[in-house]
Write an enzyme that holds these catalytic residues in place. Structure first.
Site, PDB file in Angstrom:
ATOM      1  N   PHE A 112      34.401  39.088  44.511  1.00  0.00           N
ATOM      2  CA  PHE A 112      35.258  38.221  43.524  1.00  0.00           C
ATOM      3  C   PHE A 112      35.226  36.990  44.281  1.00  0.00           C
ATOM      4  CE2 PHE A 112      37.003  39.157  47.922  1.00  0.00           C
ATOM      5  CZ  PHE A 112      37.727  37.350  48.192  1.00  0.00           C
ATOM      6  N   LYS A 139      27.216  43.765  37.153  1.00  0.00           N
ATOM      7  CA  LYS A 139      28.648  44.603  37.530  1.00  0.00           C
ATOM      8  C   LYS A 139      29.594  43.227  38.119  1.00  0.00           C
ATOM      9  CE  LYS A 139      31.272  46.671  39.875  1.00  0.00           C
ATOM     10  NZ  LYS A 139      32.031  46.201  40.365  1.00  0.00           N
ATOM     11  N   GLU A 191      36.117  43.461  40.125  1.00  0.00           N
ATOM     12  CA  GLU A 191      37.458  44.535  39.595  1.00  0.00           C
ATOM     13  C   GLU A 191      38.091  43.561  39.385  1.00  0.00           C
ATOM     14  OE1 GLU A 191      35.197  45.839  41.544  1.00  0.00           O
ATOM     15  OE2 GLU A 191      36.456  47.336  41.967  1.00  0.00           O
ATOM     16  N   SER A 193      30.525  43.223  50.924  1.00  0.00           N
ATOM     17  CA  SER A 193      30.553  42.741  52.415  1.00  0.00           C
ATOM     18  C   SER A 193      29.727  43.760  53.065  1.00  0.00           C
ATOM     19  CB  SER A 193      32.315  44.676  52.079  1.00  0.00           C
ATOM     20  OG  SER A 193      31.952  44.957  51.972  1.00  0.00           O
ATOM     21  N   CYS A 218      31.577  33.372  52.246  1.00  0.00           N
ATOM     22  CA  CYS A 218      31.225  33.976  52.710  1.00  0.00           C
ATOM     23  C   CYS A 218      30.428  33.326  54.004  1.00  0.00           C
ATOM     24  CB  CYS A 218      29.110  35.039  52.945  1.00  0.00           C
ATOM     25  SG  CYS A 218      29.135  33.892  51.598  1.00  0.00           S
ATOM     26  N   GLU A 259      34.522  40.277  60.456  1.00  0.00           N
ATOM     27  CA  GLU A 259      35.140  39.137  59.830  1.00  0.00           C
ATOM     28  C   GLU A 259      36.101  39.241  59.191  1.00  0.00           C
ATOM     29  OE1 GLU A 259      33.417  39.866  55.727  1.00  0.00           O
ATOM     30  OE2 GLU A 259      33.039  37.917  55.941  1.00  0.00           O
TER      31      GLU A 259
END
Ligand code: NAD
Length: 504
Positions: free
Chosen positions: A154, A178, A181, A231, A286, A387
């Protein structure tokens, strides 16, 4: 009261928008207001399998188009990305929460990787040797794989999909993206721009969905390669399932990135660099710096004092608030999880230098957190090990550069790291000994430019092959090596059959 109309989004398959047929939908929120803004269809296994079939047909045609003609489409796509930057930045900000200026920056970095992919004719050149023996010439070529997929997170709704997929298409593959969402809107805009640029139907498809769609892609025999970003937990699972199903997989995971500050560093520069690199995008990068490691007590005291003062001046606000330094986190769950990490760190003995858990904001329904700074964090604390994907940053104090290097090297992640110093010798030791994939020296976020490879080490990446630079070409192609001899018309072979292993 709901102010915005809730749109029902589609997939983008074989050149057209296609409604979801599974009957399952995900909710898309505007993190700045907490409002539901769209419903995204979640594809079933059958829908995914149908897209793969159409993409395979797209590949059959596209892989035969000359590389020069393919690059013409990329040139147009690049121009359209520039023309549509404001629209894309708004779409990113609205559903991701990052500020418009930050979203614009991510689009610019995405365009960098299009620039690099435009060099495909050069990058696809193979090797050629003349007369390797017996007048045989040997050459290699890089062939596309077929249908490939990118599964995106995301936090970079445009940069990651563009960086992952453009080279794949340039070298002749058909792509199924993909998207996350949580942020599906910009992927559909990208699909529209690819079509407008002249990419044939079936070559760049968007299938929206969740685990079911990902699993369908990972198990479909006609999907040849998977490029995943997300992740670490999911990256590892995707890597395992994908490779078990005989796919080429690269899976980029999370990170815990450090900034080491040496006693000879300029403290103001280090503090300013830390602020942007650590709290920008609400720390949802990240490559965000999560940990400051000042070397020596004096450095630590000076760094924390100055940083605390500046942290308290940062402004969190709506994605389109031009005064905001950063926006909300992605969801109510993400906000709760960051607060939980802060609470636990305090319980474990960390010292709260700045507390962002209850920010004063214009819209109480948004998922806002102000910046938090935790000092005197130790390596046994949860907040050091895991994280934290939100604006809670930590300080771990050490006495020497060697201690800093050792603790970074012992951490399970190895995505990014940076050193602030004026010593060439310290920089040399650090860059040589550090077990991390992307390293900076006096650079706040050492994310490589589009023509250099991008990727972490250790549990920040599973599988081989990096994103962005030349590795992308290798990842999305397979090499064929041809040994070729041509006889002239007068040739008359009187030699005997040779049963020995051929040599030059
Ligand atoms: P995520 O792992 O939750 O989701 C990533 C993708 O995987 C999404 O498309 C999602 O739909 C899908 N997914 C989620 N759960 C799944 C499951 N159980 N099985 C199959 N697919 C699943 O990650 P996120 O929250 O969207 O993104 C943030 C994470 O991504 C952070 O950890 C961040 O560090 C990481 N990230 C890494 C890089 C990198 O280059 N290393 C870049 C950006 C983000």
């Amino acid at each position: 009261m709901q102010k915005t109309e809730v749109k029902t989004l589609t997939h983008f398959i074989n050149g057209v928008e296609v409604e979801g047929k599974s009957g399952r939908f995900g909710d898309v929120f505007n993190p700045s207001t907490g409002e539901k803004i769209a419903k995204v269809p979640l594809a079933s296994t059958e829908e995914v399998n149908e897209v793969v079939k159409l993409a395979k047909e797209g590949f059959t045609h596209w892989s035969k188009v000359s590389v020069g003609k393919r690059v013409e489409v990329l040139h147009k796509f690049r121009a359209l990305l520039v023309e549509n930057t404001d629209r894309l930045a708004y779409a990113i900000g609205e559903e991701n929460g990052k500020t418009i200026s930050d979203a614009t920056g991510e689009i610019t970095r995405g365009i960098e990787s299009v620039d690099f992919a435009i060099g495909a004719p050069h990058l696809l050149k193979g090797e050629h040797s003349v007369n390797v023996g017996g007048e045989i010439n040997s050459y290699s070529m890089h062939k596309p794989l077929g249908v490939v997929t990118c599964i995106a997170p995301f936090n970079f709704p445009v940069m990651v999909p563009v960086a992952m997929s453009t080279m794949a298409v340039a070298v002749g593959n058909a792509m199924i993206l993909k998207p996350s969402e949580k942020v599906p809107h910009s992927a559909l805009i990208l699909a529209e721009l690819w079509s407008e640029a002249g990419l044939p139907a079936g070559v760049w498809n968007v299938v929206n969905g969740d685990k079911e769609a990902v699993d369908a892609l990972l198990t479909n025999k006609d999907v040849m390669a998977v490029s995943f970003v997300g992740s670490t937990k999911v990256a590892e699972a995707v890597y395992e399932k994908g490779t078990k199903n005989h796919k080429r997989v690269q899976a980029f995971g999370g990170g815990k990135n450090n900034m080491v500050i040496m006693p000879d560093a300029d403290i103001d520069t280090a503090v300013n660099s830390f602020l942007g690199a650590a709290y920008g995008a609400a720390s949802q990068r990240c490559m965000a710096i999560s940990t400051a490691i000042p070397v020596g007590e004096k450095t630590a005291d000076a760094f924390v004092a100055k940083l605390t003062e500046k942290v308290n001046e940062l402004k969190v606000g709506k994605f389109d608030d031009q005064e905001a330094d950063f926006g909300p986190v992605i969801s109510a769950e993400a906000k709760a999880s960051v607060i939980k990490s802060i609470d636990l760190a305090i319980e474990e003995g960390a010292v709260l230098a700045a507390d962002g858990r209850n920010p004063k904001v214009a819209d109480e329904n948004g998922y806002y957190l102000a910046p938090t700074l935790l000092d005197h964090v130790t390596t046994d604390m949860n907040v050091y090990k895991e994280e934290v994907f939100g604006p809670a940053r930590i300080v771990v104090r050490v006495n020497t550069l060697e201690q800093a290097i050792d603790l970074i090297n012992e951490h399970e992640y190895g995505n990014g790291v940076t050193l602030y110093t004026n010593s060439g010798s310290a920089a040399r030791t650090f860059t040589d000994q550090i077990e991390v994939g992307m390293v900076g020296v006096n650079v706040p976020i050492p994310i490589p430019v589009g023509y250099h490879n991008f990727g972490g080490w250790k549990r920040s990446r599973f599988g081989e092959g990096q994103m962005f630079g030349p590795d992308t070409v290798r990842f999305f192609t397979k090499t064929k090596t041809v040994s070729e001899r041509w006889f002239d018309t007068s040739y008359n072979d009187e030699s005997k059959t040779d049963f020995d292993f051929p040599s030059s």
